[in-house]
Design an enzyme around this catalytic site. Structure first.
Site, PDB file in Angstrom:
ATOM      1  CG  ASP A 240       0.332 -22.758   3.542  1.00 24.88           C
ATOM      2  OD1 ASP A 240      -0.344 -21.845   4.071  1.00 24.88           O
ATOM      3  OD2 ASP A 240      -0.070 -23.434   2.580  1.00 24.88           O
TER       4      ASP A 240
ATOM      5  CE  LYS B 132      -5.593  -0.308  -3.408  1.00 25.43           C
ATOM      6  NZ  LYS B 132      -6.463  -0.531  -4.367  1.00 25.43           N
TER       7      LYS B 132
ATOM      8  CG  ASP C 217      -8.481  -1.900  -7.439  1.00 24.25           C
ATOM      9  OD1 ASP C 217      -7.816  -2.249  -6.446  1.00 24.25           O
ATOM     10  OD2 ASP C 217      -7.986  -1.718  -8.565  1.00 24.25           O
TER      11      ASP C 217
ATOM     12  CG  HIS D  98      -6.701   4.945  -4.472  1.00 26.62           C
ATOM     13  ND1 HIS D  98      -5.977   4.607  -3.354  1.00 26.62           N
ATOM     14  CD2 HIS D  98      -6.407   4.005  -5.398  1.00 26.62           C
ATOM     15  CE1 HIS D  98      -5.286   3.504  -3.610  1.00 26.62           C
ATOM     16  NE2 HIS D  98      -5.533   3.130  -4.830  1.00 26.62           N
TER      17      HIS D  98
ATOM     18  CE  LYS E 244      -8.055  -2.064 -13.419  1.00 31.55           C
ATOM     19  NZ  LYS E 244      -6.766  -1.360 -13.330  1.00 31.55           N
TER      20      LYS E 244
HETATM   21  P1  NDP Z   1       0.046 -11.849  -5.139  1.00 31.86           P
HETATM   22  O1  NDP Z   1      -0.997 -12.896  -5.226  1.00 31.86           O
HETATM   23  O2  NDP Z   1       0.852 -11.553  -6.349  1.00 31.86           O
HETATM   24  O3  NDP Z   1       1.094 -12.258  -4.009  1.00 31.86           O
HETATM   25  C1  NDP Z   1       0.670 -12.847  -2.832  1.00 31.86           C
HETATM   26  C2  NDP Z   1       1.847 -13.167  -1.941  1.00 31.86           C
HETATM   27  O4  NDP Z   1       1.355 -13.834  -0.779  1.00 31.86           O
HETATM   28  C3  NDP Z   1       2.867 -14.100  -2.578  1.00 31.86           C
HETATM   29  O5  NDP Z   1       4.136 -13.788  -2.064  1.00 31.86           O
HETATM   30  C4  NDP Z   1       2.414 -15.448  -2.078  1.00 31.86           C
HETATM   31  O6  NDP Z   1       3.457 -16.374  -1.999  1.00 31.86           O
HETATM   32  C5  NDP Z   1       1.971 -15.104  -0.673  1.00 31.86           C
HETATM   33  N1  NDP Z   1       1.010 -16.080  -0.191  1.00 31.86           N
HETATM   34  C6  NDP Z   1      -0.302 -16.165  -0.514  1.00 31.86           C
HETATM   35  N2  NDP Z   1      -0.869 -17.184   0.174  1.00 31.86           N
HETATM   36  C7  NDP Z   1       0.101 -17.718   0.941  1.00 31.86           C
HETATM   37  C8  NDP Z   1       0.138 -18.779   1.884  1.00 31.86           C
HETATM   38  N3  NDP Z   1      -0.957 -19.504   2.190  1.00 31.86           N
HETATM   39  N4  NDP Z   1       1.289 -19.050   2.484  1.00 31.86           N
HETATM   40  C9  NDP Z   1       2.418 -18.363   2.174  1.00 31.86           C
HETATM   41  N5  NDP Z   1       2.444 -17.347   1.300  1.00 31.86           N
HETATM   42  C10 NDP Z   1       1.304 -17.032   0.690  1.00 31.86           C
HETATM   43  O7  NDP Z   1      -0.660 -10.563  -4.566  1.00 31.86           O
HETATM   44  P2  NDP Z   1      -0.245  -9.024  -4.799  1.00 31.86           P
HETATM   45  O8  NDP Z   1       1.209  -8.870  -4.580  1.00 31.86           O
HETATM   46  O9  NDP Z   1      -0.818  -8.564  -6.080  1.00 31.86           O
HETATM   47  O10 NDP Z   1      -1.085  -8.270  -3.666  1.00 31.86           O
HETATM   48  C11 NDP Z   1      -0.720  -8.339  -2.309  1.00 31.86           C
HETATM   49  C12 NDP Z   1      -1.521  -7.308  -1.521  1.00 31.86           C
HETATM   50  O11 NDP Z   1      -1.201  -6.024  -2.008  1.00 31.86           O
HETATM   51  C13 NDP Z   1      -3.037  -7.450  -1.672  1.00 31.86           C
HETATM   52  O12 NDP Z   1      -3.645  -7.089  -0.464  1.00 31.86           O
HETATM   53  C14 NDP Z   1      -3.376  -6.430  -2.734  1.00 31.86           C
HETATM   54  O13 NDP Z   1      -4.702  -5.970  -2.624  1.00 31.86           O
HETATM   55  C15 NDP Z   1      -2.380  -5.335  -2.396  1.00 31.86           C
HETATM   56  N6  NDP Z   1      -2.069  -4.462  -3.512  1.00 31.86           N
HETATM   57  C16 NDP Z   1      -1.549  -4.980  -4.676  1.00 31.86           C
HETATM   58  C17 NDP Z   1      -1.261  -4.154  -5.738  1.00 31.86           C
HETATM   59  C18 NDP Z   1      -0.647  -4.683  -7.001  1.00 31.86           C
HETATM   60  O14 NDP Z   1      -0.473  -3.900  -7.944  1.00 31.86           O
HETATM   61  N7  NDP Z   1      -0.319  -5.969  -7.090  1.00 31.86           N
HETATM   62  C19 NDP Z   1      -1.521  -2.682  -5.660  1.00 31.86           C
HETATM   63  C20 NDP Z   1      -1.998  -2.234  -4.360  1.00 31.86           C
HETATM   64  C21 NDP Z   1      -2.270  -3.114  -3.349  1.00 31.86           C
HETATM   65  P3  NDP Z   1       3.787 -17.350  -3.232  1.00 31.86           P
HETATM   66  O15 NDP Z   1       3.988 -16.498  -4.430  1.00 31.86           O
HETATM   67  O16 NDP Z   1       5.000 -17.991  -2.776  1.00 31.86           O
HETATM   68  O17 NDP Z   1       2.601 -18.234  -3.376  1.00 31.86           O
END
Ligand code: NDP
Length: 483
Positions: A91, A144, A231, A236, A322
């Site tokens: 964590d 972002k 967003d 963008h 969207k």
């Molecule tokens: P997700 O919620 O899918 O993933 C979050 C990640 O962070 C997971 O790997 C999660 O681990 C980890 N995580 C969250 N909290 C903790 C914690 N307390 N301790 C350890 N690990 C943690 O988010 P996204 O991938 O969708 O987005 C990530 C970033 O990318 C954001 O800033 C978002 O704005 C940006 N982004 C996302 C896009 C997209 O299409 N998804 C597009 C452009 C930008 P676990 O799964 O193990 O909990």
């Protein structure tokens, strides 16, 4: 400021926070694969998440993600990527996670920490890294959105700068890594014919459309914290406007580009509630993770002014949404009509000339003009001279940007100044706005957006086919209005 040697040299480990997340699966593993394929990634990649995973789970995720997104995967390259992976489970709120990370980093001296994690965790992770000294000689790449308004962007910057110097901070807007976006800069300044007409004397208005034909794709909980303004529009779209509106960079080099863009952001007039139409597609409130009474906008159209010598009085109309009819990113620059009506027919088109730049899909640049139809009468039609600009061979934006971060090249990342200036433009309307207006999925959003553009319209709705007449876009707009 001069970069330290650590900032100029290649990184020796990539620490990947959020390796089990959605972005990682959809875009980052395929990009890492591309980097290995092109010889740009040879250092260990340490995934950090709290999924109760072991290394083998991370490897499986990487394989699955790459095979799902890339055709004809070279298994030997994929094996090399998988061989670079390490994993730390924990964590981010626990100091033990960072102790374990420090052990896994071993004797690497120049880490790049990539934060693909929920924005609420940025500060926690940065503090955790600093606590164990992993901020030293390190760079941090922040996904972002950088903040959710001007105040929180400043606050986040304070957190980041407690642990990292500005030269070591890489704020991602992945649009800036796209070939088509770089072509905006190239097209404007590698040609001489544009500059004389690229100003308020010749340009009537500019439209930018970022349309998606899909909804929130299961990310309703995330979208509730964002909306179209945060967003897409604040980052963008304003980046696109800055590239279109900037003065020529003072010298060759990206820092001159940063400066020229920052000047555009400074000159943008902050939006007020009369400059925006917000919409929400019907059915959004039924999405998982979305409040039943949500007022979050899935569509936004704005009218923006840039109070500079070049752009005084020229309206910029930006819209994104969207569940619109197509997925397309397009710019249309409308030129003023000729000063005299020598042919009655030419005046039928309100703006006979335009420059249309399709960024996505199938990049193209088109010049719209009236040409005479054969015959004795002086009547003509609207036609386009079209040049395709897209290329299958282009690297994806994350491949480019993560490669640059590993090499310490900040050219395609955003500066804090630009981030804050962009928030300043939208800050007022984030809270002060009329309720979102419902629109049916598959339409071009609320008809109130037509009122917003008024006599500068109609909106040019992107038409997705290779050979189109310039009348098509206007026709679709007219059909929408029931004409
Ligand atoms: P997700 O919620 O899918 O993933 C979050 C990640 O962070 C997971 O790997 C999660 O681990 C980890 N995580 C969250 N909290 C903790 C914690 N307390 N301790 C350890 N690990 C943690 O988010 P996204 O991938 O969708 O987005 C990530 C970033 O990318 C954001 O800033 C978002 O704005 C940006 N982004 C996302 C896009 C997209 O299409 N998804 C597009 C452009 C930008 P676990 O799964 O193990 O909990």
């Amino acid at each position: 400021m001069t970069a330290t040697p650590a900032e100029q040299t290649d990184a020796d480990v990539l620490v990947f926070f959020g390796a089990s997340g959605d972005l990682a699966r959809k875009m980052i593993f395929p990009s890492l694969y591309g980097m290995v394929l092109h010889g740009e990634l040879e250092v260990p990649v340490i995934g950090v998440a709290h999924s109760d995973w072991a290394l083998e789970d991370l490897r499986d995720r990487a394989r699955e993600s790459v095979r799902a997104t890339i055709d004809d995967v070279d298994e030997e390259v994929l094996d090399r990527l998988v061989g670079l992976l390490r994993y730390v489970d924990g964590d981010y709120r626990e100091p033990a996670t960072f102790e374990a990370l420090k052990e896994t980093v071993e004797d690497a001296r120049r880490p790049v920490h990539y934060l693909a994690i929920p924005p609420s965790m940025f500060g926690t992770v940065i503090d955790g890294l600093a606590h164990v000294g992993l901020n030293k000689h390190a760079r941090v790449v922040v996904e972002k959105p950088f903040g959710r308004d001007l105040a929180s962007a400043r606050e986040l910057d304070g957190v980041v700068r407690r642990a990292f110097r500005e030269e070591s901070v890489f704020r991602i807007d992945h649009f800036l890594g796209k070939d088509e976006i770089m072509n905006l800069l190239y097209f404007r300044f590698a040609n001489s014919f544009l500059e004389p007409v690229w100003n308020r004397d010749h340009i009537a208005s500019v439209q930018v459309t970022i349309a998606e034909d899909f909804g929130v794709q299961g990310r309703g909980a995330f979208y509730e914290t964002a909306g179209a303004l945060r967003d897409v529009l604040e980052n963008h779209m304003l980046q696109i406007v800055a590239l279109l509106a900037m003065e020529p960079p003072a010298y060759q080099g990206y820092f001159a580009v940063h400066e020229a863009k920052a000047n555009v952001f400074r000159a943008m007039r902050p939006l007020t509630r009369n400059d925006i139409v917000r919409g929400q597609f019907e059915g959004y409130r039924d999405e998982p993770g979305v409040a039943r009474n949500s007022d979050v906008e899935t569509y936004a159209a704005v009218r923006l002014f840039i109070d500079s010598w070049r752009w005084a009085g020229v309206p910029w109309y930006l819209r994104t949404g969207k569940h619109l009819p197509v997925t397309a990113h397009e710019i249309v620059v409308e030129f003023k009509r000729p000063p005299q009506a020598l042919f009655d027919d030419a005046m039928m088109a309100q703006h006979p000339n335009h420059l249309r730049i399709r960024l996505q899909p199938d990049g193209e640049i088109a010049l719209g003009a009236r040409v005479k139809t054969p015959g004795e009468e002086f009547v003509g039609e609207q036609r386009e001279l079209v040049v395709p600009t897209g290329s299958e061979a282009s690297r994806g934006p994350y491949e480019r940007l993560l490669g640059d971060a590993l090499q310490g090249d900040r050219a395609l990342f955003t500066s804090e100044e630009s981030v804050e200036a962009a928030w300043h433009v939208v800050d007022g309307v984030l809270a002060d706005h009329a309720p979102a207006i419902r629109y049916a999925p598959g339409t071009w959003g609320p008809t109130e957006a037509d009122t917003l553009i008024g006599a500068d319209g109609p909106w040019h709705d992107p038409v997705l086919k290779h050979h189109r007449s310039a009348d098509d876009a206007s026709r679709t707009a007219a059909q929408r209005k029931g004409k």
